[in-house]
Structures are given as structure tokens and as C-alpha cells.
Design a protein around this motif. Sequence first.
Motif, PDB file in Angstrom:
ATOM      1  N   ASN A 163      27.139  71.248  22.892  1.00  0.00           N
ATOM      2  CA  ASN A 163      27.994  72.123  22.462  1.00  0.00           C
ATOM      3  C   ASN A 163      28.601  71.282  22.185  1.00  0.00           C
ATOM      4  OD1 ASN A 163      27.605  74.731  23.939  1.00  0.00           O
ATOM      5  ND2 ASN A 163      29.023  74.099  25.752  1.00  0.00           N
ATOM      6  N   VAL A 164      28.938  71.604  20.168  1.00  0.00           N
ATOM      7  CA  VAL A 164      29.563  70.564  19.791  1.00  0.00           C
ATOM      8  C   VAL A 164      31.188  70.766  19.979  1.00  0.00           C
ATOM      9  CG1 VAL A 164      29.400  72.378  17.982  1.00  0.00           C
ATOM     10  CG2 VAL A 164      29.821  69.751  17.669  1.00  0.00           C
ATOM     11  N   GLY A 165      32.029  70.279  19.628  1.00  0.00           N
ATOM     12  CA  GLY A 165      33.672  70.657  19.629  1.00  0.00           C
ATOM     13  C   GLY A 165      33.711  70.769  18.559  1.00  0.00           C
ATOM     14  N   MET A 166      34.989  71.117  18.311  1.00  0.00           N
ATOM     15  CA  MET A 166      35.788  72.446  17.425  1.00  0.00           C
ATOM     16  C   MET A 166      36.521  71.412  16.377  1.00  0.00           C
ATOM     17  SD  MET A 166      38.234  75.581  17.018  1.00  0.00           S
ATOM     18  CE  MET A 166      36.431  76.886  17.887  1.00  0.00           C
ATOM     19  N   VAL A 167      36.116  71.795  15.095  1.00  0.00           N
ATOM     20  CA  VAL A 167      37.556  70.404  14.194  1.00  0.00           C
ATOM     21  C   VAL A 167      38.693  71.649  14.275  1.00  0.00           C
ATOM     22  CG1 VAL A 167      37.759  69.696  12.366  1.00  0.00           C
ATOM     23  CG2 VAL A 167      35.004  69.139  13.224  1.00  0.00           C
ATOM     24  N   GLN A 168      39.471  71.274  14.639  1.00  0.00           N
ATOM     25  CA  GLN A 168      40.702  71.698  14.112  1.00  0.00           C
ATOM     26  C   GLN A 168      41.603  71.478  12.408  1.00  0.00           C
ATOM     27  OE1 GLN A 168      42.669  71.257  17.533  1.00  0.00           O
ATOM     28  NE2 GLN A 168      42.678  72.854  18.650  1.00  0.00           N
ATOM     29  N   ALA A 169      42.139  72.163  12.252  1.00  0.00           N
ATOM     30  CA  ALA A 169      42.679  71.812  11.078  1.00  0.00           C
ATOM     31  C   ALA A 169      44.020  70.436  11.017  1.00  0.00           C
ATOM     32  CB  ALA A 169      43.802  72.644  10.372  1.00  0.00           C
ATOM     33  N   GLU A 170      44.275  70.171   9.773  1.00  0.00           N
ATOM     34  CA  GLU A 170      44.829  68.966   9.779  1.00  0.00           C
ATOM     35  C   GLU A 170      46.566  68.661  10.532  1.00  0.00           C
ATOM     36  OE1 GLU A 170      44.827  64.611   6.982  1.00  0.00           O
ATOM     37  OE2 GLU A 170      45.088  66.989   6.528  1.00  0.00           O
ATOM     38  N   ASP A 171      47.011  70.365  10.844  1.00  0.00           N
ATOM     39  CA  ASP A 171      48.042  70.607  11.279  1.00  0.00           C
ATOM     40  C   ASP A 171      48.483  70.439  12.955  1.00  0.00           C
ATOM     41  OD1 ASP A 171      46.612  73.599  10.982  1.00  0.00           O
ATOM     42  OD2 ASP A 171      48.656  73.797  10.017  1.00  0.00           O
ATOM     43  N   GLY A 172      46.397  70.935  13.447  1.00  0.00           N
ATOM     44  CA  GLY A 172      46.310  70.733  14.968  1.00  0.00           C
ATOM     45  C   GLY A 172      45.754  72.207  15.429  1.00  0.00           C
ATOM     46  N   ARG A 173      45.848  73.184  14.476  1.00  0.00           N
ATOM     47  CA  ARG A 173      46.044  74.618  14.806  1.00  0.00           C
ATOM     48  C   ARG A 173      44.362  75.134  14.493  1.00  0.00           C
ATOM     49  NH1 ARG A 173      50.176  77.837  12.625  1.00  0.00           N
ATOM     50  NH2 ARG A 173      49.866  76.959  10.683  1.00  0.00           N
ATOM     51  N   LYS A 174      43.765  76.015  15.275  1.00  0.00           N
ATOM     52  CA  LYS A 174      42.293  76.651  14.310  1.00  0.00           C
ATOM     53  C   LYS A 174      42.865  76.605  12.741  1.00  0.00           C
ATOM     54  CE  LYS A 174      39.212  79.628  16.077  1.00  0.00           C
ATOM     55  NZ  LYS A 174      38.428  80.956  16.683  1.00  0.00           N
TER      56      LYS A 174
ATOM     57  N   LEU B 235      31.816  62.742   3.931  1.00  0.00           N
ATOM     58  CA  LEU B 235      31.324  64.198   4.566  1.00  0.00           C
ATOM     59  C   LEU B 235      30.916  64.325   6.090  1.00  0.00           C
ATOM     60  CD1 LEU B 235      32.899  66.499   5.701  1.00  0.00           C
ATOM     61  CD2 LEU B 235      31.451  67.831   4.331  1.00  0.00           C
ATOM     62  N   ARG B 236      29.539  63.773   5.771  1.00  0.00           N
ATOM     63  CA  ARG B 236      28.666  63.222   6.954  1.00  0.00           C
ATOM     64  C   ARG B 236      29.319  62.251   8.331  1.00  0.00           C
ATOM     65  NH1 ARG B 236      23.429  65.467   6.879  1.00  0.00           N
ATOM     66  NH2 ARG B 236      22.212  63.994   8.455  1.00  0.00           N
ATOM     67  N   VAL B 237      29.371  61.196   7.607  1.00  0.00           N
ATOM     68  CA  VAL B 237      29.618  59.858   7.723  1.00  0.00           C
ATOM     69  C   VAL B 237      31.143  60.186   8.878  1.00  0.00           C
ATOM     70  CG1 VAL B 237      31.102  57.866   8.279  1.00  0.00           C
ATOM     71  CG2 VAL B 237      28.299  58.866   7.285  1.00  0.00           C
ATOM     72  N   TYR B 238      32.178  61.031   8.360  1.00  0.00           N
ATOM     73  CA  TYR B 238      33.244  61.591   9.275  1.00  0.00           C
ATOM     74  C   TYR B 238      33.100  62.474   9.986  1.00  0.00           C
ATOM     75  CZ  TYR B 238      38.002  62.690   9.838  1.00  0.00           C
ATOM     76  OH  TYR B 238      39.086  63.680  10.083  1.00  0.00           O
ATOM     77  N   GLU B 239      32.572  63.310   9.881  1.00  0.00           N
ATOM     78  CA  GLU B 239      32.560  64.293  11.187  1.00  0.00           C
ATOM     79  C   GLU B 239      31.361  63.566  12.384  1.00  0.00           C
ATOM     80  OE1 GLU B 239      30.987  67.577   8.505  1.00  0.00           O
ATOM     81  OE2 GLU B 239      32.724  68.538   9.173  1.00  0.00           O
ATOM     82  N   MET B 240      30.602  63.021  11.887  1.00  0.00           N
ATOM     83  CA  MET B 240      30.136  61.909  12.970  1.00  0.00           C
ATOM     84  C   MET B 240      30.833  60.760  13.970  1.00  0.00           C
ATOM     85  SD  MET B 240      25.903  62.737  12.003  1.00  0.00           S
ATOM     86  CE  MET B 240      26.182  62.185  10.324  1.00  0.00           C
ATOM     87  N   PHE B 241      31.772  60.344  12.764  1.00  0.00           N
ATOM     88  CA  PHE B 241      32.432  59.518  13.325  1.00  0.00           C
ATOM     89  C   PHE B 241      34.281  59.867  13.899  1.00  0.00           C
ATOM     90  CE2 PHE B 241      35.655  56.088  12.567  1.00  0.00           C
ATOM     91  CZ  PHE B 241      35.373  55.292  13.518  1.00  0.00           C
ATOM     92  N   MET B 242      34.644  60.991  13.738  1.00  0.00           N
ATOM     93  CA  MET B 242      36.139  61.421  14.219  1.00  0.00           C
ATOM     94  C   MET B 242      35.670  61.568  15.624  1.00  0.00           C
ATOM     95  SD  MET B 242      35.262  65.019  12.912  1.00  0.00           S
ATOM     96  CE  MET B 242      37.318  65.262  11.842  1.00  0.00           C
ATOM     97  N   ALA B 243      35.646  61.799  16.247  1.00  0.00           N
ATOM     98  CA  ALA B 243      35.189  61.915  17.660  1.00  0.00           C
ATOM     99  C   ALA B 243      34.288  61.735  18.314  1.00  0.00           C
ATOM    100  CB  ALA B 243      36.089  63.647  18.381  1.00  0.00           C
ATOM    101  N   PRO B 244      34.010  61.709  19.581  1.00  0.00           N
ATOM    102  CA  PRO B 244      33.086  62.206  20.851  1.00  0.00           C
ATOM    103  C   PRO B 244      32.369  62.998  20.436  1.00  0.00           C
ATOM    104  CG  PRO B 244      34.248  60.867  21.932  1.00  0.00           C
ATOM    105  CD  PRO B 244      34.896  61.318  20.884  1.00  0.00           C
ATOM    106  N   PHE B 245      30.696  64.242  20.099  1.00  0.00           N
ATOM    107  CA  PHE B 245      30.548  65.207  19.427  1.00  0.00           C
ATOM    108  C   PHE B 245      30.362  66.138  20.529  1.00  0.00           C
ATOM    109  CE2 PHE B 245      26.579  68.601  19.934  1.00  0.00           C
ATOM    110  CZ  PHE B 245      26.167  68.508  18.190  1.00  0.00           C
ATOM    111  N   SER B 246      31.090  66.507  21.731  1.00  0.00           N
ATOM    112  CA  SER B 246      31.444  67.808  22.622  1.00  0.00           C
ATOM    113  C   SER B 246      32.876  67.728  22.353  1.00  0.00           C
ATOM    114  CB  SER B 246      31.019  67.673  23.790  1.00  0.00           C
ATOM    115  OG  SER B 246      31.573  66.438  24.410  1.00  0.00           O
TER     116      SER B 246
END
Length: 643
Positions: free
Chosen positions: A404-415, A438-449
Amino acid sequence: MDTITCFTTRPDTNFGATFIVIAPEHKFAQKILQKKIKIQDEAQYQSIETYIKSSLQKTERERLSEGGKKTGVFTGFYAINHLNNRLMPVWISDFVLADVGTAAVVGVPGHDMRDFEFAKAHNIDILRVVVGSDRDISPIIRKEQIQEEEGTMINSGFLDNMDIHKATKEIMNYLVQKGWGEMVITYHLRDWIFSRQRYWGEPIPMVFCKKCAGDKISYWDKHEVETYDLHVSGRDQSTRTIYKNSSDLIKDIKETMYGWFPLSDKDLPLKLPEVQSYEPNQSGESPLVQMRDWVKTSCPHCGGEARRETDTMPNWAGSCWYFFAFAMNQVPSSKSQTSSLDQISPPAGGLKSQISNSSWLPVDWYIGGAEHAVLHLLYARFWMHALHDMKLIPFREPFRALRNVGMVQAEDGRKMSKSWGNVINPDDIVEKFGADTLRVYEMFMAPFSLEVAWSTQTLRGSSRFIQRIWQIYSDSAKIAKPGESYNKKTIAELQKVILKITVDTPNVKFNTSIAALMEFLNIWEKNEEKLPKNHARDFLKLLAPFAPFITEEIWQSIFDETTSIHTSAWPKADAQLITQEQLYIPVQVNGKVRDMIIVHENEIDEKRVLEKALKSEKIQRWIKDQKYKIIYIKGKILNLVTA
């Protein structure tokens, strides 16, 4: 006398059962409400009637609330526990749902949290039949004493001294042998409203013949119908009927299906017609109702006039088994100038032979959001189980692994939501920063799940990383020419990066892989550091899966390669070049870290680590002249526990 069939996942604890709870919708409760079962005390009847009616007005969420008060009403009746002949009061409570199990549960308050709360609220006996690792055998009066996951049986007759897992198997076999119960597999599936009154969706390949309906002829009256040896174990949630085989199910629904027939295989797939408007009409019916030429057809049974079903299937219908297409469908001919669904046709042999002979199935890896685990994953497995039971496919589970991939929330912390105006449009990011960023950032921003909030600042950091990659490869001074000297330690560090990414990437540890690439780039950027051409190529290959566009450009424009970097061989780490490294070992005194010592890889035995730790003034300050016990996990941590 009535029989109440209870559902339980913990039959091992049934010697500790002290009450029964049924849902307000249960047929026994409804018989009381309809006065088919007499309640002598009119005041008691009134309380039962009031409770049932108020319960049915609550939402399911309200009824299941863990923190909510466990309400209920006593029916005045008792059930007999066959195991010990104990009389158990029968209660009605809204925490039992009609569509879960049999709508009746056996209450074991000593070993189930909800049962405990209910028993405490209504002053019902609480018995202990399991002893946990703490060996507590005292009366259960607190939630903390409830054993649900592990323990040994007591006060349970022939189950005494058994582990609860062994006891579960023993008691199930015992109940089956006695004819007091049966083992069933249950699925967390609800009744599925399958039809949709809209255009988009797979058309339902069914037709209705008024003549056949009048003659009471159904699909199951046709001699050419293929039969399947299906073993059904389920419950109709509207009638509460339990079905044990497909024949019983067919008998019950046959009268409702007079005149209905599926299309013949030769008429499949049924395709949607072209329409002028996709909007439902004022009656709420599907826009397909207006397509009279498409709706009008002939009956597959008698050949007379018939009409097609105009509702369409929900989006889950296709997504539950779309992956079969990769095994079934042939690729359009390369000679074709255009590609369309009309050009794709399944090879001969039928579904069973196509799937059985395919190396594509089951699916190796299912990746999706956490919400898919409840909906799509469950529905897809349901379809596969049905097809497997029909002997149409050779496997029962459609997916070998799930992530399962974790959800990316908005910059304000909300969905992210259009109504909140906080949606991040990937097209805008690509236009401003490029796809690689964009690809590097999305994969670097946090653990996958893990769930994570979007950060424009971190995105800019990924953009700078891509720019630095271009700059260092464009600087000829950073790539050693043949015969030029270079730092062997840098090459050794690169081997560690190769090894790490080779291991981390298949394990979906993209963030640590990119972090390793960034760390190595920092080393390479130092003033005198150079990389031989072959090692510079290896580093570029490591980056390629994460930033495919800039690596392809560098590969061809700087290294003059004519083939793609993405078809090149993956680099292999040279173990002989990987140097031994220093380790940081935390030293604790009585469980608290008091210092950190640095040791070489070949000096991590307990004796050397202890000697180095005892030389630390910080450690000496805490242990002084006290005696201590040594707890050492090799290469990880040292703990000194004083007497």
C-alpha cells in the motif's frame, strides 16, 4: 422452544460463555416484536419494543462505536450452553449487526472487550477460562485482565492446559462431531448493488423475454446450460437464509428470474451504442433506455422479441479482473496503422486454457492505496474465488504480494480537495520543474507506505539535486581521463551505494535509495574528487530508474551512447573495493544512552567494545565503582545494568 445459532471466531472460550446477544433485526427478536413469541410481562414487552425501534434508527457507525455505552434489553429467555449446561440469558443489543455472522453472538466477557463492557453494564457474570503469560488467575474485574490473543485454557473441561490456538481446533472438531456447530469461512462482503443507471460502464449482457416470463421459463430450464459444482457457504442478507450449495440458491431465486437470459458467448462482448446524450432521463433511468434500436433484440431461448437490460455495471466490475486481459488478448498487428479494441481478439482455447497457460498470472505485485485493501482488493479476490470454484482458473488468489502506498496530503496537512483549493496539479509541477524532479521528490519525500504532506521547499531541493547531476556530468574535470589518478575511497563508497540501491529498490525503499545517491553526489562534488568514466556511468545507471529523462540525455549526449541507458546492464558492486567502515555504538547505563563510541568494523566483539566504553568519562560518571550486568547486541548497542 427456539434455536439461536451463534457466530464466533473464538469457540475455545465457550466454557466461559455467560450470555447471548442477538441483533434487533434477528428473527427471534422480530418474533417477540410481532408477539409470535409471548412475553407474559407487558412492561417487559414494552421495553423490548421501545429498544428495538430506537436501535433501528441508529446508523451502523453509532452502533459500533467502541467508546459508546453498551445498551441492551433482556428478553426474559435463557439459552442452554451444551458444553456445561449453563443457562445463559438472551439479550438484544444494537452492537450486534444483522449482516455479520448469524446476527447472534455468544458473550464471553472474560476474553472479549465488547462482551466485558456489556457484562459490566448489565451485571452479568464474568468467568475466566484463559490464563495469560502473567499467570493471573484472579477474578476479571478490569479491562487490562482480558486475554484475547494468547494464553492457556483453564476451567474448560477437556481443553484445560491447552494453548488457545490448539484449543480452538479441538473444540471446533468436538462441536462438529456432536452436531452442535459447523465450521464456516466468512468474508467481509456486503450485498452489492451491482446495477447503475448511467451510460458509462460495462453493459449487462442480459435480455428479458415477456413470452418466456409468461410461460415461466428461466435460464436454468435450458438444457445447454453448463453446470458448475459450486460449494456455496453464505447468507442472503435480506432474508437471512443460509445457502450451502448452488442448487438451493437457484431454487430460491428462480421465480424472480423467469424470462431473463444471458447472451450467448458468440454475442459477447456486448458493446455500448453511440449516444447523443449521456445524461439520465427525467425518470432516473439509464440513457440507454432511449436507444430503442439497441434495446430491442431477440430472445436467446425462443427467438421472440425481447429487450436488453439498460442498466450498466459499476466501475468495480471491470477493475476486478481487468488484469486477465494481459494474459488473454493478442497485441494488434504491427502492420496496422491504428490500434483499437476491435483489433484485439482473444486467442482460441477459451478463458480456462488461456489463463492456465499464461506466465502473467497470478499478478506478482499489487500496489495501491490503503483504501483499495477494503474495496477493490476484496472485490477482486471475491471474483477470483468464484471463478476458481467454477474451475475456470487454476489459482484462487489473484495477487502474490501487496504493498500500500501512503497518501500524499496537501501542504496544509489536509487531504487534497477541490473544495479546499489545496490540490497539487502534477502537470503544473512538471511544467515548472520537470518530470524528473517530480519523480525524485515523490520517491524521496517519505517511506513508501507512510502518509506525508506535500512540501514545495523539499521539492525545490529535489530540483537542485537534478541540476547538480547535470552540472557534474557536464564538467569534464570531474570525470578522470585514462591514466589520471583518482581517490579509491570514492570508488569504494560508490560500491556501497550500488549494493544499497540494489537491495533497497526491490523492497520499495525508494527514499533511502535516493538519499544514498545524494550522499554520494556530495562526496563526488568535493574539490579534488574524480570518477573514472566507467564508474561515472555506473552512478548514472543507479539514478536512471528515478530520473529517467536526464539520465538518458546524459547517457547519449555526454557518453555518446546510441542505445538507451534503460536497456543497459545494472551495475554490480565490487565487494573487494568496499572498505571496512566505522560503526557508532550507543552505550546505555540502566537503559538510558549516556555516550556514543566509535569502533572499527573488525573491533565489534564484546570485549573490545566494553573496553572502549569503560574508557569514557561519561560512562564512568554513571557506573563509578558499582557492579553491573552486560547486555550487548553485537554491532548495535551496549547496555550496562548496575546492581
